[in-house]
Design a protein around this motif. Structure first.
Motif, PDB file in Angstrom:
ATOM      1  N   ARG A  58       1.923 -29.894 -28.532  1.00 43.69           N
ATOM      2  CA  ARG A  58       2.629 -28.655 -28.172  1.00 43.69           C
ATOM      3  C   ARG A  58       1.846 -27.899 -27.099  1.00 43.69           C
ATOM      4  NH1 ARG A  58       4.618 -25.466 -33.211  1.00 43.69           N
ATOM      5  NH2 ARG A  58       5.830 -27.410 -33.305  1.00 43.69           N
ATOM      6  N   SER A  62       4.050 -27.036 -23.270  1.00 45.09           N
ATOM      7  CA  SER A  62       4.505 -25.733 -22.783  1.00 45.09           C
ATOM      8  C   SER A  62       3.524 -24.661 -23.245  1.00 45.09           C
ATOM      9  CB  SER A  62       5.910 -25.412 -23.316  1.00 45.09           C
ATOM     10  OG  SER A  62       5.864 -25.154 -24.717  1.00 45.09           O
ATOM     11  N   THR A  64       4.204 -22.317 -25.337  1.00 43.30           N
ATOM     12  CA  THR A  64       4.701 -21.777 -26.597  1.00 43.30           C
ATOM     13  C   THR A  64       3.565 -21.300 -27.497  1.00 43.30           C
ATOM     14  OG1 THR A  64       6.614 -23.248 -26.534  1.00 43.30           O
ATOM     15  CG2 THR A  64       6.037 -22.322 -28.670  1.00 43.30           C
ATOM     16  N   ASP A  65       3.702 -20.118 -28.042  1.00 51.50           N
ATOM     17  CA  ASP A  65       2.791 -19.556 -29.049  1.00 51.50           C
ATOM     18  C   ASP A  65       1.374 -19.287 -28.538  1.00 51.50           C
ATOM     19  OD1 ASP A  65       4.859 -19.651 -30.865  1.00 51.50           O
ATOM     20  OD2 ASP A  65       4.209 -21.534 -31.778  1.00 51.50           O
ATOM     21  N   GLU A 176       8.425 -31.858 -28.842  1.00 46.01           N
ATOM     22  CA  GLU A 176       7.934 -30.655 -28.154  1.00 46.01           C
ATOM     23  C   GLU A 176       8.604 -30.487 -26.794  1.00 46.01           C
ATOM     24  OE1 GLU A 176       6.264 -28.518 -29.703  1.00 46.01           O
ATOM     25  OE2 GLU A 176       5.714 -29.770 -31.426  1.00 46.01           O
ATOM     26  N   ASP A 179      12.095 -29.137 -27.273  1.00 42.19           N
ATOM     27  CA  ASP A 179      12.074 -27.687 -27.495  1.00 42.19           C
ATOM     28  C   ASP A 179      11.921 -26.937 -26.181  1.00 42.19           C
ATOM     29  OD1 ASP A 179      12.320 -27.964 -30.214  1.00 42.19           O
ATOM     30  OD2 ASP A 179      10.388 -27.066 -30.721  1.00 42.19           O
ATOM     31  N   ALA A 180      11.026 -27.418 -25.326  1.00 35.81           N
ATOM     32  CA  ALA A 180      10.726 -26.723 -24.074  1.00 35.81           C
ATOM     33  C   ALA A 180      11.816 -26.915 -23.031  1.00 35.81           C
ATOM     34  CB  ALA A 180       9.386 -27.214 -23.519  1.00 35.81           C
ATOM     35  N   LYS A 364       9.464 -27.453 -33.345  1.00 36.48           N
ATOM     36  CA  LYS A 364       9.013 -26.464 -34.329  1.00 36.48           C
ATOM     37  C   LYS A 364       9.847 -26.457 -35.604  1.00 36.48           C
ATOM     38  CE  LYS A 364       7.308 -22.541 -33.240  1.00 36.48           C
ATOM     39  NZ  LYS A 364       7.028 -21.165 -32.780  1.00 36.48           N
TER      40      LYS A 364
END
Length: 406
Positions: A58, A62, A64-65, A176, A179-180, A364
């Motif tokens: 992940r 990207s 993310t988080d 992942e 998601d991105a 996620k």
């Protein structure tokens, strides 16, 4: 004189090579059990910061988080806690060679900077080498961050991505990336007839493939492209006409990413210490057969089981810690030069393996898990998300490293 001479010649020096989940779990166990007046501990790692493997895919896919901030925990004084607080040493270096002593005599770890570090007990927990997306640099934290940024930019710029290898790395990276990039074409090609490998039941492997396909990820099993084609990850190196697979399919990605399996990180060891696959031969006490004061565990050991950080941390490290303490106690009782046979001791912790288990993330909110208990339990996306996918166990990193991100 070596910069890294023994911390105290009157103490037993324990050197741990590898600061991953296994090495840090062992260090934390030892920090509550050893006697710092009699033993000193040194931790060596090729990188200056922990790479938390569950979150790395992940991390490179990207931003993310804000995982760069949350997961890159540098090693430091805080890494040594409890009885070792203020008494341990971390060395940022890789191991070039090990000069083993005779049987149980002290040896030396030769580092890539040419320095030699003496040990009385040596623990090898150097883990695996990973495919390029998560083959992080070693020289500095800045270099690691640059690698992360470069991979993110590469994925963002690509219009059609091919992942070569359908093990856990390929599966989790595809989730992942989906998601991105919800609409970007993503394909996994895998040589075996099902994803993962035969250590897991076909039912589980087929269900994972369906879950990926339900998210619009193309999965090609029983097929392959050449290794040389798969090693080209630069968009400028992908042939304009694409690739013809072994099964005759034409693929035209503009980014090819190797996501095949790992290899044990054992190039610093003599070949006669290793199996044909490059894994370290060990006794059930995790000792090297010819050197009882040298222990090895985690991904690098020659043991018939699937490798994972969880096994190293929760099933290997506690037994290694117990056996090191027993070894120290017996050496103190019998004399510094005495021959110690832990296998003959009823007190030693012997490893007999553990059940196979795996949770594979799919972004996620999804994923799938398998636990080889009872009839073989398979869990779906909701439970997998709770166990791993949603937060990737990031909250537990500080417990390993002693570091709290600011």
């Amino acid at each position: 004189m070596s910069l890294y001479k023994k911390l105290d010649n009157e103490k037993f020096t324990i050197v741990i090579v590898g600061g991953g989940a296994g090495g840090l779990s062992l260090l934390n166990k030892l920090s509550t059990t050893i006697n710092p007046d009699k033993q000193s501990v040194i931790l060596i790692d090729a990188r200056p910061t922990l790479m938390h493997l569950p979150s790395t895919l992940r991390l490179v896919a990207s931003d993310t988080d804000d995982l760069t901030k949350k997961t890159l925990h540098p090693y430091g004084d805080y890494t040594f806690r409890n009885k070792l607080a203020g008494k341990g040493m971390f060395i940022h270096a890789s191991v070039k060679e090990i000069k083993f002593g005779n049987v149980e005599k002290s040896g030396q770890v030769i580092l890539n900077n040419g320095e030699a570090l003496a040990y009385d007990i040596l623990v090898l927990a150097t883990g695996s080498t990973w495919p390029r997306p998560i083959a992080f640099p070693t020289e500095s934290t800045n270099a690691i961050v640059e690698h992360i940024q470069a991979r993110r930019a590469e994925f963002a710029a690509a219009t059609d991505i091919l992942l070569v290898g359908g093990g856990s790395v390929g599966i989790e990276l595809s989730g992942e990336l989906r998601d991105a990039f919800p609409s970007k074409p993503i394909t996994i090609i895998h040589r075996d007839i099902h994803l993962l490998n035969a250590a897991y039941p076909d039912k589980f492997r087929i269900a994972i493939q369906k879950q990926l396909e339900d998210r619009g990820i193309t999965v090609l099993t029983g097929d392959a492209i050449t290794a040389s084609d798969a090693s080209d990850v630069s968009t400028s190196q992908v042939p304009q006409d694409g690739f013809i697979t072994e099964q005759g399919k034409t693929l035209k990605p503009d980014l090819v990413v190797p996501t095949w399996g790992t290899r044990p990180n054992t190039s610093y060891l003599p070949s006669d210490f290793l199996s044909s696959s490059g894994h370290v031969k060990i006794l059930p006490t995790f000792q090297l057969p010819s050197h009882p004061n040298v222990f090895a565990f985690g991904d690098i050991i020659d043991w018939n089981e699937q490798k994972s950080a969880a096994k190293a941390a929760y099933f290997h490290a506690p037994k290694v810690a117990k056996n090191i303490l027993l070894y120290l106690n017996l050496r103190e009782k019998e004399g510094r030069s005495a021959s110690i046979d832990l296998l003959a001791s009823k007190q030693s912790a012997k490893y007999n393996g553990t059940i196979e288990m795996m949770v594979v993330t799919n972004g996620k909110a999804s994923g799938m898990g398998y636990f080889a208990i009872l009839w073989g339990i398979i869990v779906g996306g909701w439970i997998s998300s709770l166990l791993k996918s949603k937060n990737l166990m990031v909250s537990g990193i500080s417990g390993l490293t002693g570091y709290t991100p600011v």
